[in-house]
Design an enzyme around this catalytic site. Sequence first.
Site, short mmCIF file in Angstrom:
data_model
loop_
_atom_site.label_atom_id
_atom_site.label_comp_id
_atom_site.label_asym_id
_atom_site.label_seq_id
_atom_site.Cartn_x
_atom_site.Cartn_y
_atom_site.Cartn_z
N ASP A 26 -0.78 -14.88 -38.16
CA ASP A 26 -1.11 -13.46 -38.14
C ASP A 26 -1.75 -13.15 -36.79
O ASP A 26 -2.24 -14.07 -36.11
CB ASP A 26 -2.07 -13.16 -39.29
CG ASP A 26 -2.49 -11.71 -39.32
OD1 ASP A 26 -1.61 -10.84 -39.29
OD2 ASP A 26 -3.72 -11.45 -39.36
N ASP A 28 -3.86 -9.82 -35.73
CA ASP A 28 -5.17 -9.17 -35.74
C ASP A 28 -6.17 -9.96 -36.56
O ASP A 28 -5.92 -10.27 -37.71
CB ASP A 28 -5.04 -7.76 -36.35
CG ASP A 28 -5.19 -6.70 -35.29
OD1 ASP A 28 -6.19 -6.75 -34.55
OD2 ASP A 28 -4.29 -5.84 -35.20
MG LIG Z 1 -5.05 -10.02 -39.74
#
Ligand SMILES: [Mg+2]
Length: 347
Positions: A26, A28
């Site tokens: 992932d 962010d």
């Molecule tokens: Mg995230």
Amino acid sequence: MSQTVRTRPEGSERQLSQAYDTALLDLDGVVYAGGAAIEHAVPSLAAARGDGMRLAYVTNNALRTPQTVAAHLTELGVPAEASEIITSAQAVARLISDQVPSGSRVLVIGGEGLRAALRERGLVPVEFADEEPAAVVQGYGGPDLAWGRFWEACYAIERGVPWFASNTDLTIPSGRGIVPGNGAAVEVVRIATGAEPQVAGKPLPPMHRETILRTGAERPLVVGDRLDTDIEGAFQGGVDSFLVLTGVTAAAQLVAAPPQHRPSYVDADLRGLLTDQPEVVADRGAGKQAVFRCGGWAAVAGQEELELSGQGAALDGLRALCAAAWTAAGDGSCALDSGKAVARLGL
Ligand SMILES: [Mg+2]
């Protein structure tokens, strides 16, 4: 596909970068936050790659194209190619192309990432309901998305055109705080139309399928900061997962996690890719309460709260607490108070 109920974080004698062939990361809260690299992320990813681990980046954000995301990562010091970025825009475009003829027009409420993904699947992005779209697709449009875009979506959906959403994350982090995400925009259209979209993004299967199709990963490790997207998506796909605490998840939330939100591994940040993972050992004397030990810590599920004793690395204490809480909770969420125990760890 689902897994058996996990009752403790797993141990791994080999470092994770050698135990898995591909990290599905992932972005962010894992690699960057508010546009800047998260501490330890850049050198850790370089070292993992040096160990032979392939890196791919999996994001629910449909606004930016893979080229733009790759350029941003490269600028931060994490060299990446567009082919290593998988977005919910790509996943929803494939979902749509499975259901409408090639060359169909698709009404877009969102940004350039979504338009590019549709073109890649042989679909034609259009702007207005009167252009007779075969589908409506909604993805995050950024702060400049005009309210009138919702009108076009509603006109088409009210005429019976099928509605798709890249993802339904209600919020996203910005440099200045938490702001409405695509899920909030989807709610606007849902309230106005009463319709229900087909959704592609994490934690749902279309996103996992897109990721496996594009990376060809055989032994992937999902790496994320969010329990209800990253970790649940891995759970739904039957894939191991690694939670880092550099994003939105607080230690107490992890301790209280229901089965689909329990990661295989947890560590403070991406340096955890480069180490072995300690085992949590259960100590069950006859008739006595189970004690869960990790490093110098011991955790027990008491009557009303989780009890922690010992000392050592904070993450080992958290792993022991997770094991005590998850075992006590079984296939539910642990309702025991973890406040004092977590505070003791300084997490
Ligand atoms: Mg995230």
